[in-house]
Design an enzyme around this catalytic site. Structure first.
Site, mmCIF file in Angstrom:
data_model
loop_
_atom_site.group_PDB
_atom_site.id
_atom_site.type_symbol
_atom_site.label_atom_id
_atom_site.label_comp_id
_atom_site.label_asym_id
_atom_site.label_seq_id
_atom_site.Cartn_x
_atom_site.Cartn_y
_atom_site.Cartn_z
ATOM 1 N N HIS A 310 30.431 30.515 16.022
ATOM 2 C CA HIS A 310 30.264 31.066 14.840
ATOM 3 C C HIS A 310 28.860 31.060 14.074
ATOM 4 O O HIS A 310 28.053 30.468 14.578
ATOM 5 C CB HIS A 310 30.940 29.883 13.554
ATOM 6 N N ASP A 367 39.889 30.459 13.805
ATOM 7 C CA ASP A 367 41.085 31.107 14.444
ATOM 8 C C ASP A 367 41.253 30.577 15.614
ATOM 9 O O ASP A 367 42.309 30.887 16.205
ATOM 10 C CB ASP A 367 40.368 32.657 14.856
HETATM 11 C C1 SDX Z 1 35.577 34.389 11.438
HETATM 12 O O1 SDX Z 1 31.310 34.349 9.339
HETATM 13 C C2 SDX Z 1 32.504 33.913 8.772
HETATM 14 O O2 SDX Z 1 32.332 32.915 8.042
HETATM 15 C C3 SDX Z 1 33.555 34.208 9.468
HETATM 16 C C4 SDX Z 1 34.794 33.314 9.250
HETATM 17 C C5 SDX Z 1 35.450 33.248 7.976
HETATM 18 O O3 SDX Z 1 36.131 32.343 7.230
HETATM 19 O O4 SDX Z 1 35.191 34.471 7.136
HETATM 20 O O5 SDX Z 1 34.427 31.846 9.638
HETATM 21 C C6 SDX Z 1 36.063 33.825 10.350
HETATM 22 O O6 SDX Z 1 35.282 35.350 11.920
HETATM 23 C C7 SDX Z 1 35.408 33.175 12.574
HETATM 24 C C8 SDX Z 1 34.952 33.837 13.832
HETATM 25 C C9 SDX Z 1 36.006 34.514 14.773
HETATM 26 N N1 SDX Z 1 35.505 35.254 16.005
HETATM 27 C C10 SDX Z 1 35.725 34.807 17.174
HETATM 28 O O7 SDX Z 1 36.192 33.692 17.460
HETATM 29 C C11 SDX Z 1 35.261 35.833 18.201
HETATM 30 C C12 SDX Z 1 34.331 34.821 19.336
HETATM 31 N N2 SDX Z 1 33.073 34.428 18.643
HETATM 32 C C13 SDX Z 1 32.001 35.474 18.871
HETATM 33 O O8 SDX Z 1 32.165 36.701 19.109
HETATM 34 C C14 SDX Z 1 30.704 34.870 17.923
HETATM 35 O O9 SDX Z 1 30.579 33.429 18.147
HETATM 36 C C15 SDX Z 1 30.683 35.122 16.513
HETATM 37 C C16 SDX Z 1 30.802 36.748 16.527
HETATM 38 C C17 SDX Z 1 31.681 34.522 15.716
HETATM 39 C C18 SDX Z 1 29.430 34.922 16.117
HETATM 40 O O10 SDX Z 1 28.480 35.627 16.610
HETATM 41 P P1 SDX Z 1 26.730 35.515 16.431
HETATM 42 O O11 SDX Z 1 26.665 34.510 15.554
HETATM 43 O O12 SDX Z 1 26.199 36.936 16.411
HETATM 44 O O13 SDX Z 1 26.394 34.877 17.569
HETATM 45 P P2 SDX Z 1 25.938 35.687 19.158
HETATM 46 O O14 SDX Z 1 27.076 36.667 19.763
HETATM 47 O O15 SDX Z 1 24.600 36.006 18.949
HETATM 48 O O16 SDX Z 1 26.054 34.510 20.361
HETATM 49 C C19 SDX Z 1 24.963 33.792 20.505
HETATM 50 C C20 SDX Z 1 25.127 33.341 22.236
HETATM 51 C C21 SDX Z 1 25.307 34.292 23.067
HETATM 52 O O17 SDX Z 1 25.047 34.145 24.581
HETATM 53 P P3 SDX Z 1 23.527 34.233 24.825
HETATM 54 O O18 SDX Z 1 23.227 35.712 24.753
HETATM 55 O O19 SDX Z 1 22.627 33.335 24.042
HETATM 56 O O20 SDX Z 1 23.588 33.980 26.345
HETATM 57 O O21 SDX Z 1 26.193 32.497 22.313
HETATM 58 C C22 SDX Z 1 27.373 33.231 23.096
HETATM 59 C C23 SDX Z 1 26.859 34.768 23.005
HETATM 60 O O22 SDX Z 1 27.351 35.311 24.197
HETATM 61 N N3 SDX Z 1 28.682 33.153 22.419
HETATM 62 C C24 SDX Z 1 29.827 33.145 23.110
HETATM 63 C C25 SDX Z 1 30.966 33.064 22.235
HETATM 64 N N4 SDX Z 1 30.320 33.276 20.987
HETATM 65 C C26 SDX Z 1 28.901 33.173 20.988
HETATM 66 N N5 SDX Z 1 30.060 32.949 24.420
HETATM 67 C C27 SDX Z 1 31.445 32.769 24.900
HETATM 68 N N6 SDX Z 1 32.486 32.816 23.909
HETATM 69 C C28 SDX Z 1 32.129 32.973 22.529
HETATM 70 N N7 SDX Z 1 33.120 32.712 21.671
#
Ligand code: SDX
Length: 432
Positions: A310, A367
């Protein structure tokens, strides 16, 4: 704005040998921000902030989140208390109007929702224009905009606001249920004015002619809880979209229809559907959860642990805690044994003890467990994000109103740093 205090300590920025002072503001929960409104005028510089991770786009008094402590409050009331004691209709009123309704206000609001539960008969024909395979989120967004054409005042100005809000909040449920019926080729089931908000939604989805789906109180309570937990969440992608569109003074229906589109993506509200697909893939392939975690960690695979991570929560999403507890209780009550729950719990245990997830502060978000509950209720996979959208309606409405009520409000128009070709002349096609 009330509760926005100017700090005694300004920010000093040293740039090209010059020192610039910028005001610092402090919110009611002691969040601090450097006000860069004058940055470009004074320095010629703008800021760059990929994904707006460090940028406050607005001042808001609706929802407070503390990502480090896992705190979520709607208008100051902790989500745990609302989840336990409130209903979605009452929580929607709190989010939109700023206070919990008294008995008379709640009755008036509920009556307005009942009064506006039907959609115009002409609107029904729009469903015919969609192929049976149309995703319900596409239908929802299109139909909300179409519904706006039937509203006397889609801008919801002045005393029209209550009526316009009730129309949107009530009819979105009817449109969602009708889009589900359309997708399974069943006749539309009209709302029943004797049913509560959630019972009516389930009735319109699952009743069939001459056989009413008498919603089980535990199922209605679970639906209420899901909608309460999704009702608002500060400046997430879809809510910021609603504010962006609302800032151009587009009407409430057009602004919310854009929020539906932003919510649809798997990084955001579409994640609940993606979580179940991920769990089903693991079950079908008989893959060990440790193997799946290994694949997620190998960046070459470009797969995420859906429902994890998140932008704000760097600890457990408080909604996920509530949903996991509800999941276990509801499935036990309904006598459902869903292997997806066992796999989800196994993934959580494996991830929360794995350095990759710990170092990146990746925890279950809203989720991760919500889909298992929706599946237990009988909601089909492609309707999961529609349920999220219905839940988020109050938050979108409240944020749209904040943008439109701001006397000093400006259109949202970020800047950019250009990296394309520098000036060059047009060349005729013969010379290319
Ligand atoms: C919702 O914003 C809100 O409030 C949203 C929400 C709401 O109520 O409105 O809470 C609802 O959208 C919840 C999130 C649902 N999405 C997912 O579950 C999809 C999986 N999660 C990721 O795509 C990600 O965590 C996000 C999109 C939620 C957040 O992305 P960020 O903040 O841009 O973080 P990032 O992609 O820059 O990740 C940082 C690191 C990366 O690794 P490195 O580049 O440091 O090696 O963490 C890793 C990412 O690859 N990472 C994950 C991961 N989420 C982040 N690795 C594996 N699995 C994951 N789920």
């Amino acid at each position: 704005m009330a509760n926005l205090q100017l700090s005694k300590n300004a920010c000093q920025l040293l740039l090209d040998g010059e020192t610039y002072e910028m005001p610092v503001y402090v919110g009611s929960e002691n969040e601090k921000a450097v006000d860069i409104t004058q940055l470009r005028a004074k320095t010629g510089y703008i800021t760059l902030d990929s994904g707006y991770a460090n940028t406050g786009s607005c001042v808001s008094s609706i929802t407070y989140i503390d990502g480090e402590k896992g705190i979520l409050r709607y208008r100051g009331i902790p989500i745990e208390q609302l989840a336990q004691k409130s209903t979605f209709v009452e929580t929607a009123y709190l989010i939109i109007y700023g206070e919990l309704p008294n008995r008379e206000q709640l009755k008036r609001f509920s009556n307005l929702l009942t009064q506006h539960e039907m959609i115009h008969e002409t609107l029904k024909h729009h469903f015919e224009g969609f192929p049976p395979t149309a995703h319900p989120m596409a239908i929802l967004s299109a139909m909300i905009n179409a519904m706006g054409c039937f509203q006397p005042d889609p801008m919801g100005t002045g005393d029209q606001f209550d009526d316009t809000v009730a129309r949107l909040l009530s009819k979105v449920r009817t449109i969602a249920a009708f889009s589900y019926k359309k997708s399974i080729g069943q006749p539309f089931i009209y709302p029943n004015p004797d049913f509560s908000y959630c019972a009516n939604l389930l009735h319109m989805m699952f009743s069939v002619p001459y056989r009413e789906f008498g919603p089980d109180p535990d199922v209605v309570a679970a639906m209420n809880l899901i909608l309460i937990l999704h009702a608002d969440h500060e400046q997430n992608c879809s809510t910021s979209t609603v504010r962006m569109v609302g800032s151009s003074q587009a009407n409430l229906f057009a602004s919310v229809a854009s929020g539906v589109c932003a919510l649809w993506g798997p990084r955001h509200g579409g994640a609940n559907q993606a979580v179940i697909s991920m769990l089903e893939e693991i079950i079908k392939s008989k893959m060990d959860v440790q193997e799946y975690i290994r694949r997620v960690k190998d960046s070459k695979n470009e797969i995420k642990l859906m429902g994890f991570g998140h932008r704000v929560y760097k600890s457990y999403d408080p909604r996920a805690t509530i949903l996991r507890q509800t999941c276990e209780k509801l499935l036990a009550k309904l006598g459902i044994k869903d292997p997806a729950l066992d796999v989800a719990k196994g993934l959580e245990t494996a991830a929360l003890s794995d350095e990759y997830f710990i170092s990146r502060h990746l925890y279950p978000n809203v989720d991760f467990y919500s889909g298992i509950i929706m599946r237990a209720i009988g909601i089909p996979l492609n309707m999961f994000t529609v349920m999220f959208a219905i839940g988020r309606m109050p938050g979108w409405i409240a944020n749209w109103r904040e943008v439109n009520d701001d006397p000093k409000g400006r259109i949202y128009r970020p800047r950019q740093i250009y990296t394309g070709p520098t000036i060059r002349d047009y060349v005729s096609v013969e010379q290319r």
